[in-house]
Write a protein that holds these residues in place. Structure first.
Motif, PDB file in Angstrom:
ATOM      1  N   SER A 189      67.384  30.701  -0.286  1.00 56.90           N
ATOM      2  CA  SER A 189      68.053  29.860  -1.302  1.00 56.90           C
ATOM      3  C   SER A 189      68.709  30.247  -2.656  1.00 56.90           C
ATOM      4  O   SER A 189      67.813  31.542  -2.684  1.00 56.90           O
ATOM      5  N   PHE A 190      69.611  29.884  -3.137  1.00 56.27           N
ATOM      6  CA  PHE A 190      69.986  30.578  -4.444  1.00 56.27           C
ATOM      7  C   PHE A 190      68.860  30.213  -5.429  1.00 56.27           C
ATOM      8  O   PHE A 190      68.258  28.946  -5.361  1.00 56.27           O
ATOM      9  N   ASP A 194      70.704  33.673  -9.716  1.00 55.93           N
ATOM     10  CA  ASP A 194      71.698  33.683  -8.970  1.00 55.93           C
ATOM     11  C   ASP A 194      72.892  32.867  -9.493  1.00 55.93           C
ATOM     12  O   ASP A 194      74.052  32.687  -8.636  1.00 55.93           O
ATOM     13  N   THR A 195      72.639  32.383 -10.666  1.00 52.30           N
ATOM     14  CA  THR A 195      73.934  31.480 -11.149  1.00 52.30           C
ATOM     15  C   THR A 195      75.188  32.007 -11.298  1.00 52.30           C
ATOM     16  O   THR A 195      76.291  31.505 -10.942  1.00 52.30           O
ATOM     17  N   ASP A 196      75.307  33.418 -11.447  1.00 45.83           N
ATOM     18  CA  ASP A 196      76.609  34.005 -11.601  1.00 45.83           C
ATOM     19  C   ASP A 196      77.429  34.151 -10.195  1.00 45.83           C
ATOM     20  O   ASP A 196      78.426  34.679 -10.225  1.00 45.83           O
ATOM     21  N   ARG A 197      76.702  34.049  -9.284  1.00 41.27           N
ATOM     22  CA  ARG A 197      77.297  34.127  -7.698  1.00 41.27           C
ATOM     23  C   ARG A 197      77.278  32.713  -7.144  1.00 41.27           C
ATOM     24  O   ARG A 197      77.338  32.814  -5.970  1.00 41.27           O
ATOM     25  N   PHE A 198      76.924  31.657  -7.801  1.00 45.53           N
ATOM     26  CA  PHE A 198      76.609  30.394  -7.044  1.00 45.53           C
ATOM     27  C   PHE A 198      78.265  29.749  -7.303  1.00 45.53           C
ATOM     28  O   PHE A 198      78.391  29.308  -8.573  1.00 45.53           O
ATOM     29  N   PHE A 199      78.889  29.324  -6.457  1.00 41.51           N
ATOM     30  CA  PHE A 199      80.508  28.683  -6.567  1.00 41.51           C
ATOM     31  C   PHE A 199      80.438  27.647  -5.258  1.00 41.51           C
ATOM     32  O   PHE A 199      79.608  27.553  -4.549  1.00 41.51           O
ATOM     33  N   LYS A 228      70.421  21.697  -0.978  1.00 41.09           N
ATOM     34  CA  LYS A 228      69.763  20.849  -2.060  1.00 41.09           C
ATOM     35  C   LYS A 228      69.161  21.777  -3.250  1.00 41.09           C
ATOM     36  O   LYS A 228      69.341  21.645  -4.166  1.00 41.09           O
ATOM     37  N   THR A 229      68.356  22.587  -2.515  1.00 38.31           N
ATOM     38  CA  THR A 229      67.571  23.713  -3.307  1.00 38.31           C
ATOM     39  C   THR A 229      68.217  24.452  -4.281  1.00 38.31           C
ATOM     40  O   THR A 229      68.303  24.687  -5.561  1.00 38.31           O
ATOM     41  N   SER A 230      69.477  24.849  -3.633  1.00 38.73           N
ATOM     42  CA  SER A 230      70.405  25.968  -4.337  1.00 38.73           C
ATOM     43  C   SER A 230      71.178  25.294  -5.397  1.00 38.73           C
ATOM     44  O   SER A 230      71.314  25.628  -6.394  1.00 38.73           O
ATOM     45  N   VAL A 231      71.758  24.051  -5.317  1.00 37.72           N
ATOM     46  CA  VAL A 231      72.555  23.307  -6.297  1.00 37.72           C
ATOM     47  C   VAL A 231      71.798  22.955  -7.531  1.00 37.72           C
ATOM     48  O   VAL A 231      71.882  23.204  -8.777  1.00 37.72           O
ATOM     49  N   ASP A 306      60.843  20.647  -5.248  1.00 38.31           N
ATOM     50  CA  ASP A 306      61.658  20.794  -4.142  1.00 38.31           C
ATOM     51  C   ASP A 306      60.833  20.567  -2.721  1.00 38.31           C
ATOM     52  O   ASP A 306      59.803  20.570  -2.677  1.00 38.31           O
ATOM     53  N   GLN A 307      61.515  20.107  -1.786  1.00 34.22           N
ATOM     54  CA  GLN A 307      61.015  19.942  -0.437  1.00 34.22           C
ATOM     55  C   GLN A 307      59.670  18.903  -0.470  1.00 34.22           C
ATOM     56  O   GLN A 307      58.503  19.026   0.155  1.00 34.22           O
ATOM     57  N   PHE A 308      60.219  17.808  -1.075  1.00 36.37           N
ATOM     58  CA  PHE A 308      59.226  16.420  -1.278  1.00 36.37           C
ATOM     59  C   PHE A 308      58.554  16.098  -0.280  1.00 36.37           C
ATOM     60  O   PHE A 308      57.672  15.432  -0.098  1.00 36.37           O
ATOM     61  N   GLU A 309      59.316  16.259   1.053  1.00 34.03           N
ATOM     62  CA  GLU A 309      58.884  15.788   2.231  1.00 34.03           C
ATOM     63  C   GLU A 309      57.465  16.406   2.652  1.00 34.03           C
ATOM     64  O   GLU A 309      56.747  15.854   3.768  1.00 34.03           O
TER      65      GLU A 309
END
Length: 779
Positions: A189-190, A194-199, A228-231, A306-309
């Protein structure tokens, strides 16, 4: 699901327009069109046939024409354009003529000058009319409005809203410093780093940010692999930090001990020791005290769970009170006016129904829900194209559209996309090239060169087997040829990262993290080396809950299950074990109830046959593992174990009784026809064999076999052993059967030939029966 993009067939009538064609293809791809050209042809096949097929399959045909329309066509060639076998003038002319008459619509660009071509005295009326229309208007497909033609640049801007086709339009990309570092994250996951390569997720990020501002709790739900995690990590958190410079931010997954996981996350973020200590206390009252110190109404803290399940998939039953306290703490946050905390929960969509297991939780989370939907075509293009552009590298025209077309409408394929892009970059980086991009090296216009030519090309994309094939090919190349012992160790390790859990869709595999200590215990010798190997291959990642003393790992993504047939089959076996355990629990409970009441246990109250055998397989430790498959899905209680023992005892006794009767009759009648064979004999031999780790055989547990019974089994086994001559004939003949049978299901033979082959197979079967007894042939 977004509609499929329009397909454009693009050609350049004159050779000097090839550069314009490339830039136009690039611009149209960014616009969302799927562009095809002669560069997409398959080598070794007739070019004119491929041109016809491409044009017929396209929505639009675009021919780049200039003053001369390529080589001068004569009237005879123009008249013959419809006959493919005779139309042997230049490809460019043939595309122009054929496209004019066949395609649903024709769009013609004139990139060489600001005035249309001269109206020559061509005898073809369609060509004349096309020139006249071209001088006046540009009509976009599906749009009745005609635009006044001025020059090709303004025409593109008005009709397609795309950049100028002047080659200088590409300079902002190729003028940037070439950065050979991989801009793609692969399976993982991002992260915030990794913000500068997340588009490609701006709209979703903005929606989450706007809702976080007005509500203390937000639930982000979507399918596994939807991002979900990446965003949150690479999209939301960086913006939140910018808007709230002094706010505290923590990210964690619940794991087995959610309060401890939260404390570990606080410690990693450098929170004060007193807050770390408070976070680790399993108490909703202490949690309330913690909230007072985390933030304030103006600049609240942000916690991403994250991964609340995992609150459903990880804890043991004795930890239920702790999970209740944790959930109650989250419900409390939703009810605090001007809460000092903003809470984001990442939840798999197929767990939404299970929220009702906690009273008050659905109501608390329903206030603010955001569903993660698949990216649009344009967003997919941004994910693919912009990271490379920021490193000074472009994609070959039409390649972005081709890549996106392989993932659009497939929400679980985002990890496949990132993996393929990461691998594609590495392949290009390793290929230094001998010719440079754009140089024709054969009749297929193959382009070669590494990243130093500033372009990622289709040859490399084909080399990695595309988006769908890259990850499966990687898994198979690394692990597919391992010996059985190594495959068992791989199975034991990978299944340690999987839980089979009840979801809204039924029993479903869910990934989980596991500590190194538990992995060594479950997987046995060699597990550490295998873990290191998988980390190097980026198939495993270190979990955020790791500590220096107790590292924790997880599979890089659940997409691995879908990517490798071995892994998918192993998970299928575990799912089958979970389903059988559920059935076993029901059967054992009914059996125990009847037994406790002193009622007679009937034939149907216990298991036998294949079902009992499969249950024993699931309850047996796989070689090299400390766990059985039943243990991986929760294990068996005493009642269930007693039920299996009682079923086995009855099964063994019934088998022994049948053996005794058959052996006695055989001894009396001395007939070979009474000897056992096939599955019946195999089961008896297995019950009479001492299994590894056991002190005696199953028959031995109930007193063993008598001499007559032993002789009966020995003669039965001997009777089914074919002679060497018979075995040789059988092998040869069965090979013939296999060869003949191959073609029949494939439809490769005519009906007459199929009938003949089936007749041949029947003859071969007859010969087998002649040389071997029926029991041997069946075995």
């Amino acid at each position: 699901m977004n509609p499929s993009p329009k397909t454009i067939y693009l050609s350049a009538v004159e050779w000097e327009f090839e550069s314009y064609k490339d830039e136009l293809a690039h611009a149209l791809t960014r616009r969302g069109f799927l562009v095809k050209s002669r560069e997409d042809f398959v080598g070794g096949r007739d070019r004119l046939e491929q041109i016809e097929a491409f044009i017929r399959q396209s929505d639009i045909v675009i021919c780049l024409v200039g003053d001369q329309f390529g080589e001068e066509p004569d009237s005879a060639q123009a008249a013959e354009f419809a006959d493919i076998s005779k139309g042997r003038h230049s490809f460019a002319q043939w595309e122009f003529f054929f496209g004019t008459h066949v395609a649903k619509s024709i769009h013609v660009f004139y990139p060489a000058a600001n005035t249309p071509p001269d109206n020559r005295n061509d005898e073809d009326d369609n060509l004349k009319q096309l020139q006249i229309d071209f001088r006046k208007t540009w009509v976009e497909t599906g749009n009745v409005a005609a635009l006044e033609f001025s020059d090709y640049s303004s025409l593109c801007e008005e009709a397609l809203v795309i950049p100028s086709l002047n080659p200088s339009a590409t300079e902002p990309v190729i003028a940037r410093a070439l950065n050979l570092d991989n801009p793609y994250v692969g399976l993982r996951s991002f992260s915030e780093a990794d913000t500068d390569r997340f588009f490609g997720r701006k709209a979703l990020t903005d929606e989450i940010i706007s809702k976080v501002k007005v509500s203390p709790v937000l639930t982000l739900f979507g399918r596994s692999g939807s991002g979900k995690t990446s965003v949150v990590n690479a999209g939301v958190i960086p913006i939140f930090r910018k808007q709230n410079p002094t706010s505290k931010v923590a990210v964690f997954s619940p794991g087995k001990h959610p309060f401890k996981s939260m404390a570990r996350a606080f410690e990693k973020q450098g929170f004060p020791d007193d807050l770390v200590a408070l976070a680790g206390v399993p108490s909703s009252r202490k949690f309330q005290e913690l909230l007072k110190h985390l933030g304030n109404a103006k600049e609240p803290a942000l916690i991403f769970i994250d991964q609340f399940e995992e609150i459903f998939t990880r804890p043991e039953k004795h930890e239920a009170p702790v999970i209740f306290q944790f959930v109650q703490s989250l419900i409390d946050i939703s009810q605090i006016p001007n809460s000092p905390v903003r809470l984001i929960l990442g939840l798999r969509g197929d767990f939404m129904g299970r929220l009702s297991e906690f009273r008050g939780l659905p109501a608390a989370l329903d206030q603010n829900l955001v569903r993660v939907t698949p990216p649009t075509w344009e967003e997919f293009c941004e994910m693919v194209e912009i990271p490379a552009a920021n490193h000074g590298v472009r994609f070959e025209p039409n390649l972005v559209a081709r890549i996106v077309s392989h993932v659009e409408g497939k929400p679980q394929r985002l990890p496949f996309l990132q993996f393929a892009l990461e691998l594609l970059w590495e392949v290009e980086k390793a290929d230094q090239g001998q010719f440079g991009v754009g140089v024709v090296v054969d009749d297929d216009f193959e382009k070669m060169g590494g990243l130093h030519d500033r372009r990622i090309n289709r040859v490399s994309y084909q080399k990695i087997s595309g988006v769908e094939g890259a990850l499966p090919a990687k898994m198979e190349s690394v692990y597919g040829k391992r010996n059985p012992g190594e495959l068992r160790r791989i199975r034991n390790l990978l299944l340690s990262f999987i839980s089979i859990t009840e979801t809204d869709l039924g029993l479903t595999p869910v990934s989980r993290s596991e500590s190194l200590a538990n992995l060594k215990k479950a997987c046995g010798i060699g597990s550490r080396a295998l873990i290191e190997e998988m980390l190097k291959e980026k198939l495993l990642v270190e979990s955020a809950s790791s500590t220096n003393t107790d590292p924790v790992y997880e599979i890089a993504h659940e997409a691995l299950i879908l990517a490798w047939s071995h892994f998918e089959n192993w998970v299928g076996e575990i799912r089958e074990a979970a389903q059988m355990k559920r059935a076993l629990s029901v059967a054992a409970a009914k059996w125990e109830e009847k037994r406790s009441k002193g009622e007679k246990i009937g034939h149907l109250d216990l298991w036998g046959g294949a079902k009992l055998q499969r249950a024993h397989e699931f309850n047996t430790k796989v070689n090299g593992s400390a766990l059985s498959d039943f243990a991986r899905v929760g294990g068996l209680n005493d009642t269930e174990l007693d039920f299996l023992t009682a079923s086995s005892d009855r099964y063994v006794k019934e088998s022994h009784h049948q053996l005794s009767e058959s052996a006695a009759k055989w001894k009396k009648e001395k007939s070979k026809d009474l000897l056992w064979s096939g599955a019946q004999l195999n089961r008896a031999l297995e019950l009479n064999e001492v299994q590894p780790g056991a002190e005696q055989s199953e028959f031995g547990r109930i007193g063993g076999l008598g001499k007559t019974e032993e002789k009966f089994l020995q003669h039965s086994e001997k009777n089914r052993q074919p002679s060497k001559k018979g075995m040789g004939v059988a092998l040869a003949l069965t090979s013939c059967v296999a060869i003949l049978a191959i073609f029949t299901p494939l439809g490769g033979l005519s009906e007459q030939a199929q009938n003949a082959s089936m007749g041949g197979i029947e003859k071969v079967k007859g010969l087998i029966e002649k040389y071997l007894p029926a029991d041997n042939a069946a075995d």
